[in-house]
Scaffold this motif. Structure first.
Motif, short mmCIF file in Angstrom:
data_model
loop_
_atom_site.label_atom_id
_atom_site.label_comp_id
_atom_site.label_asym_id
_atom_site.label_seq_id
_atom_site.Cartn_x
_atom_site.Cartn_y
_atom_site.Cartn_z
N THR A 1 0.83 -1.20 0.00
CA THR A 1 0.00 0.00 0.00
C THR A 1 0.86 1.25 0.00
O THR A 1 0.60 2.20 -0.73
N ASP A 2 1.91 1.29 0.82
CA ASP A 2 2.81 2.43 0.84
C ASP A 2 3.46 2.63 -0.52
O ASP A 2 3.56 3.76 -1.00
N ALA A 3 3.90 1.56 -1.14
CA ALA A 3 4.52 1.65 -2.46
C ALA A 3 3.52 2.19 -3.49
O ALA A 3 3.87 3.00 -4.34
N ALA A 4 2.26 1.76 -3.39
CA ALA A 4 1.24 2.26 -4.31
C ALA A 4 1.02 3.76 -4.09
O ALA A 4 0.93 4.51 -5.06
N PHE A 5 0.95 4.20 -2.84
CA PHE A 5 0.80 5.63 -2.56
C PHE A 5 1.96 6.42 -3.13
O PHE A 5 1.78 7.49 -3.70
N ASP A 6 3.16 5.90 -2.97
CA ASP A 6 4.34 6.60 -3.44
C ASP A 6 4.36 6.79 -4.95
O ASP A 6 4.98 7.71 -5.45
N ALA A 7 3.66 5.92 -5.68
CA ALA A 7 3.63 6.01 -7.14
C ALA A 7 2.57 6.99 -7.65
O ALA A 7 2.51 7.24 -8.85
N PHE A 8 1.75 7.56 -6.78
CA PHE A 8 0.71 8.50 -7.22
C PHE A 8 1.33 9.73 -7.86
O PHE A 8 2.46 10.12 -7.55
N ASP A 9 0.55 10.39 -8.72
CA ASP A 9 0.96 11.63 -9.38
C ASP A 9 0.69 12.80 -8.42
O ASP A 9 -0.28 13.54 -8.57
N HIS A 10 1.54 12.95 -7.43
CA HIS A 10 1.34 13.92 -6.36
C HIS A 10 1.20 15.34 -6.88
O HIS A 10 0.35 16.09 -6.41
N GLU A 11 2.02 15.71 -7.84
CA GLU A 11 1.99 17.08 -8.36
C GLU A 11 0.63 17.39 -9.00
O GLU A 11 0.04 18.44 -8.74
N SER A 12 0.13 16.50 -9.81
CA SER A 12 -1.16 16.71 -10.46
C SER A 12 -2.30 16.83 -9.44
O SER A 12 -3.15 17.73 -9.55
N HIS A 13 -2.31 15.96 -8.45
CA HIS A 13 -3.36 16.01 -7.45
C HIS A 13 -3.27 17.27 -6.61
O HIS A 13 -4.29 17.89 -6.29
N MET A 14 -2.06 17.68 -6.27
CA MET A 14 -1.90 18.90 -5.49
C MET A 14 -2.30 20.12 -6.32
O MET A 14 -2.95 21.05 -5.81
N GLN A 15 -1.97 20.11 -7.61
CA GLN A 15 -2.38 21.22 -8.49
C GLN A 15 -3.91 21.36 -8.50
O GLN A 15 -4.44 22.47 -8.51
N ARG A 16 -4.61 20.24 -8.47
CA ARG A 16 -6.08 20.29 -8.46
C ARG A 16 -6.57 20.94 -7.17
O ARG A 16 -7.56 21.68 -7.20
N THR A 17 -5.90 20.70 -6.05
CA THR A 17 -6.33 21.35 -4.81
C THR A 17 -6.16 22.86 -4.89
O THR A 17 -6.98 23.60 -4.36
N PHE A 18 -5.11 23.30 -5.58
CA PHE A 18 -4.90 24.74 -5.75
C PHE A 18 -6.00 25.35 -6.61
O PHE A 18 -6.49 26.45 -6.34
N GLU A 19 -6.40 24.64 -7.67
CA GLU A 19 -7.50 25.11 -8.51
C GLU A 19 -8.77 25.25 -7.69
O GLU A 19 -9.49 26.26 -7.80
#
Length: 163
Positions: free
Chosen positions: A11-29
């Motif tokens: 599960t940790d490895a799967a989380f680490d592979a997420f597109d963090h930048e894209s998801h964080m950019q959506r929070t800014f929008e």
């Protein structure tokens, strides 16, 4: 940007592979959308299998409800719409570290991870009010809290807002 893996769990490895930048950019929008309609600039998304499954932004002014922080509302929705195992495989990305009220709601939700951009220790410089307790303290032993991520961009959202 890799996150530390605590125990080598899949599960940790799967989380680490997420597109963090894209998801964080959506929070800014979402945070900017909130500000544009007259609410405070906070936005959050819930991500499972690297896909956004829910999104929300602050609505305390437009809904006339002090509880309408995006983190708390998404935790509420997740508890109603996802089973505990699904929530444990879900990451909340949020433009700003959750306040103690929101973190308290997330204890019940049991998300796998919370990732924020602007820390609670930093938000006081913008709002004049720093949280008495950090989200990592509230969520200790329940949910991993990671941040700050894309901090300069997250801070810009608050700099653009007329606090």
């Amino acid at each position: 940007m890799p996150f530390p893996v605590d125990d080598g769990d899949v599960t940790d490895a799967a989380f680490d592979a997420f597109d963090h930048e894209s998801h964080m950019q959506r929070t800014f929008e979402l945070a900017r959308e909130a500000a544009d309609r007259g609410d405070e600039p906070f936005g959050s998304v819930l991500v499972r299998d690297d896909e956004v499954v829910m999104a929300d932004s602050n609505r305390i002014v437009t809904e006339d409800d002090i509880r309408r922080h995006p983190e708390l509302h998404l935790a509420y929705r997740a508890c109603r719409e996802l089973d505990p195992a699904d929530r444990a495989e879900t990451v909340m990305y949020t433009s700003t570290e959750p306040c103690p009220m929101c973190a308290g709601g997330m204890v019940r939700a049991g998300f796998g991870r919370v990732v924020y951009s602007v820390g609670g220790d930093e938000i006081g410089a913008f709002t004049g009010d720093s949280p008495s307790v950090r989200s990592a303290d509230v969520l200790d032993g329940v949910t991993d809290v990671v941040g700050p991520v894309l901090n300069d961009e997250g801070r810009r959202v608050h700099e653009e807002f007329d606090w």
